[in-house]
Scaffold this motif. Structure first.
Motif, mmCIF file in Angstrom:
data_model
loop_
_atom_site.group_PDB
_atom_site.id
_atom_site.type_symbol
_atom_site.label_atom_id
_atom_site.label_comp_id
_atom_site.label_asym_id
_atom_site.label_seq_id
_atom_site.Cartn_x
_atom_site.Cartn_y
_atom_site.Cartn_z
ATOM 1 N N LEU A 1 0.859 -1.174 0.000
ATOM 2 C CA LEU A 1 0.000 0.000 0.000
ATOM 3 C C LEU A 1 0.899 1.227 0.000
ATOM 4 O O LEU A 1 1.604 1.495 0.971
ATOM 5 C CB LEU A 1 -0.915 0.002 1.228
ATOM 6 N N GLU A 2 0.893 1.968 -1.102
ATOM 7 C CA GLU A 2 1.868 3.044 -1.296
ATOM 8 C C GLU A 2 1.196 4.413 -1.265
ATOM 9 O O GLU A 2 0.223 4.654 -1.969
ATOM 10 C CB GLU A 2 2.583 2.834 -2.633
ATOM 11 N N ILE A 3 1.739 5.304 -0.434
ATOM 12 C CA ILE A 3 1.241 6.670 -0.295
ATOM 13 C C ILE A 3 2.397 7.641 -0.479
ATOM 14 O O ILE A 3 3.440 7.516 0.172
ATOM 15 C CB ILE A 3 0.603 6.910 1.098
ATOM 16 N N TYR A 4 2.229 8.605 -1.377
ATOM 17 C CA TYR A 4 3.281 9.603 -1.620
ATOM 18 C C TYR A 4 3.125 10.748 -0.626
ATOM 19 O O TYR A 4 2.052 11.350 -0.513
ATOM 20 C CB TYR A 4 3.187 10.129 -3.043
ATOM 21 N N VAL A 5 4.183 11.038 0.126
ATOM 22 C CA VAL A 5 4.110 12.052 1.176
ATOM 23 C C VAL A 5 5.254 13.054 1.030
ATOM 24 O O VAL A 5 6.222 12.822 0.301
ATOM 25 C CB VAL A 5 4.173 11.406 2.580
ATOM 26 N N THR A 6 5.103 14.143 1.771
ATOM 27 C CA THR A 6 6.163 15.148 1.889
ATOM 28 C C THR A 6 6.559 15.244 3.351
ATOM 29 O O THR A 6 5.694 15.366 4.225
ATOM 30 C CB THR A 6 5.697 16.523 1.386
ATOM 31 N N PHE B 1 0.318 14.577 4.152
ATOM 32 C CA PHE B 1 -0.301 13.582 3.286
ATOM 33 C C PHE B 1 -1.163 14.281 2.247
ATOM 34 O O PHE B 1 -1.740 15.336 2.515
ATOM 35 C CB PHE B 1 -1.145 12.605 4.112
ATOM 36 N N PRO B 2 -1.289 13.710 1.049
ATOM 37 C CA PRO B 2 -2.075 14.363 -0.011
ATOM 38 C C PRO B 2 -3.559 14.425 0.328
ATOM 39 O O PRO B 2 -4.070 13.621 1.105
ATOM 40 C CB PRO B 2 -1.820 13.469 -1.225
ATOM 41 N N LYS C 1 -2.442 19.767 6.730
ATOM 42 C CA LYS C 1 -2.254 19.286 8.091
ATOM 43 C C LYS C 1 -0.960 18.487 8.161
ATOM 44 O O LYS C 1 -0.657 17.687 7.278
ATOM 45 C CB LYS C 1 -3.440 18.423 8.504
ATOM 46 N N LYS C 2 -0.227 18.703 9.232
ATOM 47 C CA LYS C 2 1.056 18.024 9.410
ATOM 48 C C LYS C 2 0.952 17.012 10.544
ATOM 49 O O LYS C 2 0.318 17.262 11.559
ATOM 50 C CB LYS C 2 2.172 19.036 9.697
ATOM 51 N N LYS D 1 -8.119 7.249 9.537
ATOM 52 C CA LYS D 1 -8.443 8.443 10.321
ATOM 53 C C LYS D 1 -8.405 9.694 9.447
ATOM 54 O O LYS D 1 -9.121 10.662 9.710
ATOM 55 C CB LYS D 1 -7.455 8.588 11.486
ATOM 56 N N ILE D 2 -7.559 9.673 8.424
ATOM 57 C CA ILE D 2 -7.413 10.844 7.559
ATOM 58 C C ILE D 2 -8.445 10.846 6.441
ATOM 59 O O ILE D 2 -9.101 11.860 6.174
ATOM 60 C CB ILE D 2 -5.986 10.886 6.950
ATOM 61 N N TYR D 3 -8.607 9.692 5.794
ATOM 62 C CA TYR D 3 -9.408 9.636 4.568
ATOM 63 C C TYR D 3 -10.786 9.001 4.754
ATOM 64 O O TYR D 3 -11.544 8.892 3.780
ATOM 65 C CB TYR D 3 -8.634 8.888 3.480
ATOM 66 N N LYS D 4 -11.078 8.569 5.963
ATOM 67 C CA LYS D 4 -12.411 8.016 6.282
ATOM 68 C C LYS D 4 -12.768 6.851 5.346
ATOM 69 O O LYS D 4 -11.999 5.939 5.156
ATOM 70 C CB LYS D 4 -13.485 9.111 6.226
#
Length: 448
Positions: A101-106, A179-180, A202-203, A239-242
């Motif tokens: 499961l891949e998520i692109y973050v900063t 997160f995007p 949000k950080k 929690k972030i994307y419901k």
């Protein structure tokens, strides 16, 4: 005639013709050294190839891909879900599986910023990895923990300036992760942020629990990613994307986001690299696209085998020339010792002893040339490896302490070369020895 007497007599005959024997042995030395060095280069290439594939990724891992999702234009209609991935575990020789499961973050720390993907994987995947420091996150940890690939920490930059990289210390520094936003796919295919307007980013502060083994220059399949336990990452993202589960949810035929995870990539781990091809075929038969390092390795090894044959053939030419030299030496020896052979026959010497005397002489030439040739081969191999490593420490250069050797001479190759040189010598001396055995005693005595 006893074996010891035969050996001493052959040795004495060779010593009487020192120069000729020395030149013949020299030919065997060059031939043996040539073929051993050539084969050693092929073995070194093979070992370096295997080492490079092992560093790039596990040779017992199969990667299953399903890029394109389940949309109407998807080329691959077979989904990678938790249930389908679990079905891979029933395949013989499979020791574990893992979705990706891949998520692109900063990530930000002070004025520095890093952009990379966080991959959620199972505990089976962690078992394939090695850490330089820290620990692996446990399955379903309430607090999300990250493992940094060995090249990620050195890829941070200031703002939009990508020309210069900076190194951070993820185990010590406090990093803020962005997160995007959720992307909703409209009917016309466009994407926009949920709510239709920009929101303050949000950080999140996430703890780093480990760093992968390797330096900032060591590349592998895992080195440029940050990893997390799959279950912990799912709980965090929920929690972030419901209900969307992820920022860019895949959609079904009705155009609505899927309410379950459909992965783009998954991994299957096999007990032995020799079983990878069979497991890979079974997965392919199930309708999935997959690949492994083993299939690329086998293709490369086939090319190296061809190179080894060419290199070995070049060395064999030198040994063939040496064999002709031995045969020439034995034939000249017969012509010079014709009367001696005749006297031995008149005195009742066994024909087999005469033949064995010449065979022993040619075998001794082969053995001496083989032994000296091996010593020369090790010296040449050592020089090649030292030059390849820039003249580093002599011991490390030869033993591979600083990396892979270009030339490798295993013990079995050294023993084989000596035995082979002896056999070449005996074969080269066989026809001259048979000729000596068939000489007429009276004709031999009258020869001088």
């Amino acid at each position: 005639m006893k074996l010891l007497d035969l050996f001493l007599l052959a040795l004495s005959n060779l010593r009487r013709r020192k120069i000729r024997t020395l030149l013949t042995v020299l030919g065997v030395v060059i031939g043996t050294a040539s073929i051993v060095v050539m084969v050693s280069l092929g073995l070194g290439m093979s070992e370096n190839l295997l080492r490079s594939f092992q560093s790039a990724g596990s040779l017992t891992m199969i990667t299953i891909t399903n890029y394109g999702g389940m949309g109407e234009n998807a080329k691959n209609k077979v989904e990678l879900t938790d249930d389908s991935i679990k079905s891979f575990e029933s395949i013989p020789h499979v020791t574990g599986t893992s979705p990706s499961l891949e998520i692109y973050v900063t990530a930000k720390v002070g004025a520095l910023q890093g952009d990379f993907s966080v991959r959620g994987v199972s505990q089976a995947y962690f078992q394939q990895m090695k850490l330089k420091e820290g620990t692996f996150p446990k399955k379903g940890d309430a607090e999300l923990g990250l493992i940094y690939g060995n090249t990620v920490a050195g890829s941070f930059h200031k703002g939009n300036n990508w020309d210069k990289n900076y190194t951070i210390y993820p185990m010590k520094d406090t990093l803020f992760y962005i997160f995007p936003e959720v992307q909703d796919t409209s009917k016309n295919g466009a994407t926009q942020s949920e709510g239709g307007q920009d929101k303050p980013q949000k950080k999140y502060i996430i703890k780093t629990v480990g760093v992968m083994e390797g330096s900032a220059e060591d590349y592998s399949e895992d080195s440029s990613y940050v990893y997390a336990d799959l279950d912990s990452l799912k709980a965090f993202l929920k929690k972030i994307y419901k209900k969307n589960l992820v920022p860019n949810p895949k959609t079904g035929k009705n155009g609505k986001p899927l309410r379950y995870y459909s992965y783009d990539q998954a991994y299957v781990f096999v007990d032995n690299m020799n079983n990878v091809a069979d497991v890979q075929k079974q997965i392919t038969d199930m309708g999935y696209s997959c690949y492994s390092q083993v299939e690329w390795l086998k293709q490369a090894q086939e090319q190296i085998k061809t190179t080894q044959l060419v290199l070995g053939g070049i060395g064999a030419v030198s040994l063939l020339v040496a064999a002709i030299g031995i045969m020439n030496t034995m034939m000249m020896s017969i012509f010079e010792r014709t009367k001696e052979i005749g006297v031995m026959k008149v005195l009742g010497c066994d024909m087999g002893d005469i033949r064995n005397m010449f065979l022993t002489e040619s075998a001794l030439i082969g053995i001496l040339g083989g032994i000296v040739g091996i010593v020369l081969s090790y010296a040449v191999s050592l020089i090649i490896n030292m030059l390849a490593t820039g003249g580093g420490d002599m011991v490390d250069s030869y033993t591979g302490g600083g990396g892979g050797n270009i030339s490798t001479i295993p013990l079995w190759l050294a023993i084989f070369a000596i035995v082979f040189a002896m056999l070449v010598g005996m074969l080269s001396g066989y026809f001259p020895s048979v000729r000596a055995m068939k000489l007429s005693p009276l004709a031999a005595i009258r020869n001088e």
